[in-house]
Write a protein that holds these residues in place. Structure first.
Motif, PDB file in Angstrom:
ATOM      1  N   UNK A  47      36.475  42.008  35.394  1.00 51.28           N
ATOM      2  CA  UNK A  47      36.317  41.990  36.852  1.00 51.28           C
ATOM      3  C   UNK A  47      35.804  43.335  37.358  1.00 51.28           C
ATOM      4  N   UNK A  48      36.330  44.420  36.796  1.00 55.77           N
ATOM      5  CA  UNK A  48      35.896  45.747  37.223  1.00 55.77           C
ATOM      6  C   UNK A  48      34.428  45.974  36.876  1.00 55.77           C
ATOM      7  N   UNK A  49      34.007  45.550  35.672  1.00 56.69           N
ATOM      8  CA  UNK A  49      32.606  45.714  35.265  1.00 56.69           C
ATOM      9  C   UNK A  49      31.689  44.891  36.169  1.00 56.69           C
ATOM     10  N   UNK A  54      27.875  44.625  40.852  1.00 55.42           N
ATOM     11  CA  UNK A  54      27.591  44.250  42.244  1.00 55.42           C
ATOM     12  C   UNK A  54      27.275  45.481  43.077  1.00 55.42           C
ATOM     13  N   UNK A  55      28.075  46.525  42.909  1.00 55.17           N
ATOM     14  CA  UNK A  55      27.878  47.746  43.709  1.00 55.17           C
ATOM     15  C   UNK A  55      26.585  48.449  43.305  1.00 55.17           C
ATOM     16  N   UNK A  56      26.273  48.458  42.024  1.00 58.48           N
ATOM     17  CA  UNK A  56      25.058  49.135  41.546  1.00 58.48           C
ATOM     18  C   UNK A  56      23.807  48.553  42.187  1.00 58.48           C
ATOM     19  N   UNK A  57      23.754  47.223  42.278  1.00 55.20           N
ATOM     20  CA  UNK A  57      22.569  46.553  42.814  1.00 55.20           C
ATOM     21  C   UNK A  57      22.743  46.106  44.259  1.00 55.20           C
ATOM     22  N   UNK A  58      23.904  46.408  44.844  1.00 56.67           N
ATOM     23  CA  UNK A  58      24.177  46.037  46.225  1.00 56.67           C
ATOM     24  C   UNK A  58      23.900  44.553  46.463  1.00 56.67           C
ATOM     25  N   UNK A  59      24.415  43.747  45.543  1.00 53.44           N
ATOM     26  CA  UNK A  59      24.193  42.300  45.608  1.00 53.44           C
ATOM     27  C   UNK A  59      25.395  41.599  44.983  1.00 53.44           C
ATOM     28  N   UNK A  60      25.980  40.631  45.685  1.00 52.02           N
ATOM     29  CA  UNK A  60      27.116  39.918  45.105  1.00 52.02           C
ATOM     30  C   UNK A  60      26.691  39.050  43.915  1.00 52.02           C
ATOM     31  N   UNK A  61      27.639  38.827  43.019  1.00 56.59           N
ATOM     32  CA  UNK A  61      27.432  37.938  41.878  1.00 56.59           C
ATOM     33  C   UNK A  61      28.326  36.721  42.089  1.00 56.59           C
ATOM     34  N   UNK A  62      27.720  35.556  42.130  1.00 54.72           N
ATOM     35  CA  UNK A  62      28.487  34.316  42.300  1.00 54.72           C
ATOM     36  C   UNK A  62      29.242  34.039  41.003  1.00 54.72           C
ATOM     37  N   UNK A  63      30.548  33.788  41.103  1.00 53.44           N
ATOM     38  CA  UNK A  63      31.391  33.528  39.950  1.00 53.44           C
ATOM     39  C   UNK A  63      31.766  32.049  39.949  1.00 53.44           C
ATOM     40  N   UNK A  64      31.499  31.366  38.827  1.00 50.68           N
ATOM     41  CA  UNK A  64      31.791  29.940  38.694  1.00 50.68           C
ATOM     42  C   UNK A  64      32.803  29.778  37.561  1.00 50.68           C
ATOM     43  N   UNK A  65      33.992  29.284  37.880  1.00 50.69           N
ATOM     44  CA  UNK A  65      35.049  29.065  36.899  1.00 50.69           C
ATOM     45  C   UNK A  65      35.162  27.567  36.648  1.00 50.69           C
ATOM     46  N   UNK A  66      35.065  27.154  35.370  1.00 49.13           N
ATOM     47  CA  UNK A  66      34.978  25.740  35.024  1.00 49.13           C
ATOM     48  C   UNK A  66      36.186  25.311  34.204  1.00 49.13           C
ATOM     49  N   UNK A  67      36.769  24.179  34.558  1.00 48.49           N
ATOM     50  CA  UNK A  67      37.851  23.551  33.808  1.00 48.49           C
ATOM     51  C   UNK A  67      37.773  22.054  34.007  1.00 48.49           C
ATOM     52  N   UNK A  68      38.508  21.288  33.196  1.00 44.73           N
ATOM     53  CA  UNK A  68      38.486  19.827  33.326  1.00 44.73           C
ATOM     54  C   UNK A  68      38.989  19.365  34.685  1.00 44.73           C
ATOM     55  N   UNK A  69      39.937  20.097  35.244  1.00 42.72           N
ATOM     56  CA  UNK A  69      40.536  19.682  36.517  1.00 42.72           C
ATOM     57  C   UNK A  69      39.802  20.202  37.737  1.00 42.72           C
ATOM     58  N   UNK A  70      38.713  20.905  37.526  1.00 36.15           N
ATOM     59  CA  UNK A  70      37.970  21.375  38.680  1.00 36.15           C
ATOM     60  C   UNK A  70      37.091  22.567  38.376  1.00 36.15           C
ATOM     61  N   UNK A  83      41.451  44.609  46.795  1.00 38.66           N
ATOM     62  CA  UNK A  83      41.875  46.010  46.712  1.00 38.66           C
ATOM     63  C   UNK A  83      41.303  46.678  45.464  1.00 38.66           C
ATOM     64  N   UNK A  84      40.062  46.342  45.121  1.00 39.83           N
ATOM     65  CA  UNK A  84      39.418  46.883  43.928  1.00 39.83           C
ATOM     66  C   UNK A  84      39.142  48.371  44.061  1.00 39.83           C
ATOM     67  N   UNK A  85      39.175  49.084  42.942  1.00 37.65           N
ATOM     68  CA  UNK A  85      38.820  50.500  42.932  1.00 37.65           C
ATOM     69  C   UNK A  85      37.320  50.629  42.940  1.00 37.65           C
ATOM     70  N   UNK A  86      36.782  51.450  43.831  1.00 39.52           N
ATOM     71  CA  UNK A  86      35.356  51.696  43.922  1.00 39.52           C
ATOM     72  C   UNK A  86      35.136  53.117  44.421  1.00 39.52           C
ATOM     73  N   UNK A  87      33.889  53.517  44.555  1.00 41.28           N
ATOM     74  CA  UNK A  87      33.554  54.845  45.088  1.00 41.28           C
ATOM     75  C   UNK A  87      34.247  55.070  46.440  1.00 41.28           C
ATOM     76  N   UNK A  88      34.293  54.018  47.235  1.00 43.96           N
ATOM     77  CA  UNK A  88      34.897  54.127  48.567  1.00 43.96           C
ATOM     78  C   UNK A  88      36.377  54.479  48.473  1.00 43.96           C
ATOM     79  N   UNK A  89      37.028  54.145  47.342  1.00 47.58           N
ATOM     80  CA  UNK A  89      38.438  54.457  47.154  1.00 47.58           C
ATOM     81  C   UNK A  89      38.687  55.961  47.082  1.00 47.58           C
ATOM     82  N   UNK A  90      37.664  56.725  46.716  1.00 47.81           N
ATOM     83  CA  UNK A  90      37.801  58.181  46.568  1.00 47.81           C
ATOM     84  C   UNK A  90      37.733  58.905  47.901  1.00 47.81           C
ATOM     85  N   UNK A  91      37.325  58.194  48.945  1.00 45.89           N
ATOM     86  CA  UNK A  91      37.189  58.819  50.259  1.00 45.89           C
ATOM     87  C   UNK A  91      35.951  59.692  50.322  1.00 45.89           C
TER      88      UNK A  91
END
Length: 92
Positions: A47-49, A54-70, A83-91
């Protein structure tokens, strides 16, 4: 011609990392080879990677999680990593 079209060499790590990731699908199979019932989500390190990509390219990555039930679709890894750690967390 870019490195992806060349028959002469593999692309360098820089060339590969310059490609933007738009979506990422995650699925897992059980020991019988069937998809697991409940969708599997990426571990904390992954998740951190993904967040850093996302931050490097300033573009969200769509995440698709697949299972039999949905299937769960998230518009950004930030939806799975509050509450992810990012550059903004450093102030400033």
């Amino acid at each position: 011609m870019d490195a992806w079209d060349s028959d002469f060499r593999e692309p360098t790590a820089d060339e590969v990392s310059a490609r933007r990731i738009l979506s990422l699908a995650i699925a897992a199979r059980n020991t019988e080879g069937e998809f697991v019932s409940v969708p599997v989500s990426p571990c904390g390190s992954c998740r951190q990677v993904i967040l850093e990509q996302e931050m490097r390219f300033n573009q969200p990555i769509r995440i698709i999680l697949v299972g039999q039930n949905g299937i769960f679709i998230f518009n950004s890894i930030k939806d799975l990593l509050p509450f992810a750690f990012s550059e903004e967390s450093l102030g400033s």
